[in-house]
Design a protein around this motif. Structure first.
Motif: not given
Lengths: 157, 774
Positions: B610-612, B617-620, B623-627, B665-670
């Motif tokens: 979640a650095y960026g 949320t934990r769910a996000e 989800a990012a880790a799964r992806a 990188a996925l989490l910030i959805d750039p």
């Protein structure tokens, strides 16, 4: 003992160096590059083509026949630009960035020193100073400078 | 000639009517008489070197009729009218640019210049080419486009008046009164500072009471007693309680003062530290590239601390001392003017001595600081590289390097101490001499009945304190110099303007589609031009692979797109807007970056992902880790997403770390994704896993991928082949293979290596199988 190398060098009408190998292949725009420009300028000179590939290696400049050596030397002198500082005339401030007015072996000039870390200590007593545009100025022996220059310099070391 | 060149010629043609900047004053006189009646100077280049590379001024001028050159050494003017076949080109090497004028069969002339004027050279060539075209084809140059810097013709950003290229060149030395600049940090604490100062005033006054009371004690109690009179107990009690009262008041006031001022100075120090760190983080990659970590850490850590101590202790003491001296002088004057004058006689001498030593010590202490940074730099170099040091058994060499740095440190310190050690004894000597004068003059005055014994006693009591203070005041010299040196080093950071400046009137993009255009992008690192004239258009959602040998400028291009550096020439546009006109942080939020060596901060895995986007949320996060195909291995860790990683944390493999950084990188959805050798530091099996993770990441985003292994770029829509800073080929894998050019050779070379690897491993397998059989 000078043995002629198995390639030939000449200068073309565009002022470029041409190297013809023993096999008769001609490369234009050949550039001599010193391997140790500061610590041993006359030892190890590579002749490279414009793509940076090495065509020939000169162990020592004195190995070459006179004519070729003159060509290599003139090409080197047209490419090498490390003015040697003879005297510091003035510095604008002792805090960086500071504008230095210096007398070099190539005439008087001014340059901007961005930070003290741009003064690189070579093997004592030589110093290499990079200006804000990346031109390197050499001080071959900092103890041999005159007293005012040494005082200026001391404030930055 | 690619699309880029067309764009740039169209643009340069558009610039034709921009009036040339006026000729430099030194040259006007020589150029003007040469011009024909209808001749107009369009561009000029001041050259500062002659053909043999000596510093010497000269000028090359492009007019609407010809190219002209003259030097300061001779009176002759060389001139070349426009004719077919002429070309003007520039090149550079080691800080020296060369401008060459060639005809079809020979070189006509060449000029040399230092790279400070390189931009002007570019402009000169531009004008020359345009005029030449005009003379040959008769096509009129198109009218000027607005928003171009008048001195270097870089397109200006929307709303920016100053040219980003030209303004970079300003070098101003910081002022010498660096310490006063700390005032900016003191301003928020004005109230407390005023209170502290008032308390200082009062407490100093209180400390001056006891010597004053010695006068009546002497004259009204002790001397009369010696002369046969009885001691009055009430009077003695009064004076003694006065002494006690003064001492108590001074004690309380002194405590309050010290406490308040220490509190304030601690806060000023903390503010200074934070401000420096904050500013440091806004500086561009370029700054960090040129500095050593040890040096920067020393500046932020110990220098701020030194300033802090200076403010809370030394400056406070000094202020008190000055107050005391002023007050004492006033009191002495009120008692007896003549004796006071004699007493104060050594003061100017001491002040002069202080001044002399100050100059010598200041330079000395600055040098001590620099040498100290040298010592820490050795540590910062060696400790991270300890594996290499040990592997090559170079402990002794590193020790001797440290010893050399330390010896240098000693030597410099010794020199400073030589001056410094002489200083305190000299002050003490002067103090003693001062006291001697007062004694002699006092005795003489008493003998001639001008003053009483009490007055002399009071003077001696004052003056011993007085000189004592002078002695401690002399210490202020060194600490002020040290603090000033420290402040200078701090302000060096604070004054450093980021080479990636924030735009003055930023443009905000609400939604980024991910269209990236590179227009004639060039970048110069020092004197080395790393990339030149790169023009690429990347459509939204397109995946572009950058291919080339190491050193061909792939990573530089990525750094430029991320705006870690600013382009030296040309422009990068996102959705049609120059990235230099977007706020830096806002722009980078649109970019997801996956590096070759993922950096994990000390903290939990969840925090790292979640650095960026710290508010995720934990769910996000899951989800990012799964992806990113990281979920499963994270669950295998003893504390799952709460496991600590980073320095001293859970040891993760390279592939695992990479997948965490992909999740990040996925989490910030750039909308834009940059993969800088994302898979090259791992083995082939791990690469496949990462590749799966990357496939999720790439979907629907503009992606720029650098990969050394060409096989990883098979999915790319387009491949851009770079060689020594220029684009040499563009096309899909199949197209590039078909044209058998640069890419083809690269691919073949790699394929051969892969085959070798495969055959080697099969040999090993066979051997292993043999081994089992035996």
């Amino acid at each position: 003992m000078i043995t002629a190398p198995d390639y030939r060098l000449q200068r073309n009408a565009f002022g470029r160096l041409e190297l013809t190998t023993a096999g008769g292949e001609t490369h234009t725009g050949v550039v001599p590059v010193r391997a140790f420009p500061i610590s041993a300028p006359d030892d190890g000179i590579g002749l490279v083509d414009p793509h940076g590939r090495e065509l020939a290696w000169i162990e020592q400049l004195s190995e070459l026949p006179d004519e070729m050596r003159a060509l290599v030397e003139s090409e080197l002198s047209g490419r090498e630009f490390i003015p040697e500082i003879r005297r510091l005339i003035s510095v604008s401030s002792f805090a960086t960035p500071s504008t230095w007015q210096v007398e070099t072996d190539r005439g008087t000039t001014t340059f901007v020193l961005k930070g003290e870390e741009d003064i690189r200590r070579l093997d004592s007593p030589a110093l290499l100073i990079a200006d804000s545009h990346g031109i390197h100025f050499l001080i071959r022996d900092r103890y041999a400078l005159d007293a005012p220059s040494r005082r200026f310099l001391d404030r930055f070391l | 000639m690619t699309a880029a060149n067309h764009a740039s010629t169209a643009q340069s043609a558009a610039l034709a009517k921009v009036s040339a900047p006026p000729l430099p004053a030194a040259w006007t006189e020589r150029v003007q008489p040469q011009l024909a009646a209808d001749e107009e100077v369009l561009a000029w280049l001041e050259i500062d070197l002659d053909a043999s590379l000596r510093f010497s001024a000269g000028i090359v001028v492009v007019s609407n009729a010809r190219l002209m050159a003259m030097g300061s050494g001779d009176e002759s003017v060389h001139s070349w009218p426009y004719q077919p076949g002429l070309t003007l080109t520039r090149s550079d090497h080691a800080g020296v640019g060369t401008l060459e004028l060639c005809a079809t069969d020979e070189r006509l002339a060449h000029w040399r210049y230092t790279l400070g004027t390189d931009v002007a050279a570019g402009r000169l060539i531009d004008h020359f080419t345009r005029q030449l075209n005009f003379h040959l084809t008769g096509r009129l140059p198109a009218p000027a486009a607005p928003g171009v810097c008048p001195s270097c013709e870089t397109p200006l950003l929307a709303g920016d008046e100053q040219c980003p290229v030209c303004s970079k060149e300003i070098h101003q030395p910081p002022s010498t009164w660096t310490l006063l600049r700390l005032g900016r940090f003191a301003r928020p604490y004005r109230g407390q500072l005023l209170a502290g100062f008032t308390l200082s005033l009062l407490s100093t006054a209180a400390t001056l009471v006891p010597p004053y009371l010695t006068m009546p004690l002497m004259d009204k109690v002790l001397i009369p007693y010696q002369n046969g009179q009885a001691i009055d107990p009430a009077l003695v009690a009064l004076y003694l309680s006065g002494l006690l009262g003064a001492a108590l008041v001074a004690w309380i006031l002194g405590w309050a003062r010290t406490y308040i001022l220490a509190l304030v100075s601690e806060r000023i120090g903390a503010d200074l530290r934070t401000a420096t760190y904050e500013h440091l983080l806004t500086l561009s990659q370029e700054y960090f590239g040129g500095k050593r970590t040890g040096d920067l850490m020393a500046r932020i850590g110990s220098e701020t601390d030194r300033i802090n101590i200076f403010l809370s202790l030394h400056l406070l003491d000094f202020a008190t001392d000055v107050l005391m001296i002023v007050m004492t002088t006033a009191i002495l004057m009120s008692i007896d003017v003549r004796l006071a004058l004699v007493t104060l006689l050594p003061l100017p001498i001491i002040a002069w001595l202080i001044h002399v030593v100050r100059e010598r010590l200041r330079t000395g202490f600055e040098r001590v600081d620099r040498v100290w940074a040298e010592v820490t730099n050795v540590l910062a170099d060696t400790i991270p590289g300890i594996r290499v040091v040990k592997a090559f058994a170079q402990e002794a060499r590193e020790t001797s390097r440290f010893r050399t740095a330390n010896a240098h440190n000693l030597e410099v310190n010794d020199r400073v101490n030589k001056v410094w050690s002489l200083f305190s004894p000299s002050v003490t000597l002067l103090t003693e001499i001062g006291l001697l004068i007062v004694w002699a003059f006092g005795i003489w005055q008493i003998a001639s009945d001008h003053i009483t014994v009490g007055v002399l006693t009071a003077f001696l009591a004052y003056i011993s304190r007085f000189y004592l203070r002078l002695d401690s005041m002399s210490r202020i010299v060194s600490v002020t110099q040290k603090a000033a040196a420290g402040a200078k080093r701090i302000f060096d950071i604070l004054d450093h303007v980021s080479s990636v400046p924030e735009p003055s009137t930023p443009v905000h993009l609400a939604k980024v589609t991910g269209r990236i255009e590179l227009r004639g992008v060039g970048f110069r690192y020092g004197t080395r031009s790393v990339t030149r004239d790169i023009s690429i258009d990347i459509a939204p959602g397109e995946m572009v692979g950058l291919v080339g040998h190491s050193g061909s400028g792939k990573s530089t291009l990525v750094n430029l797109i991320c705006r870690f550096y600013d382009v030296s020439e040309g422009a990068i546009l996102i959705d049609g807007v120059d990235i230099r006109s977007l706020p830096v942080a806002e722009y980078r939020q649109h970019i997801g970056l996956v590096l070759q060596e993922p950096f994990l901060f000390f903290g939990t895995i969840a925090e790292n992902i979640a650095y960026g986007k710290p508010a995720a949320t934990r769910a996000e996060i899951v989800a990012a880790a799964r992806a990113a195909h990281a979920h499963e291995f994270i669950l295998r860790l003893p504390h799952g997403y709460d496991s600590l990683v980073g320095e001293r944390g859970q040891a993760l493999s390279g592939g695992e770390r990479q997948r965490i950084s992909i999740a990040r990188a996925l989490l910030i959805d750039p909308p834009i994704l940059i993969l800088d050798e994302a898979t090259s530091s791992v083995d082939t099996t791990t690469e496949k896993e990462i590749q799966k993770a990357l496939d999720n990441l790439v979907r629907g985003r503009t992606t720029i991928a650098i990969a050394h292994r060409l096989s990883t770029l098979r999915d790319a829509d387009r491949l851009v082949v770079l060689d020594r800073g220029s684009v040499v080929e563009v096309g899909s894998h199949d197209q590039l293979m078909a044209c058998e050019g640069h890419y083809y050779r690269l691919y073949l070379a790699q394929a051969r290596n892969v085959d070798n690897e495969d055959s080697l491993s099969s040999v090993e397998l066979a051997r292993a199988a043999d081994g089992e059989r035996l």
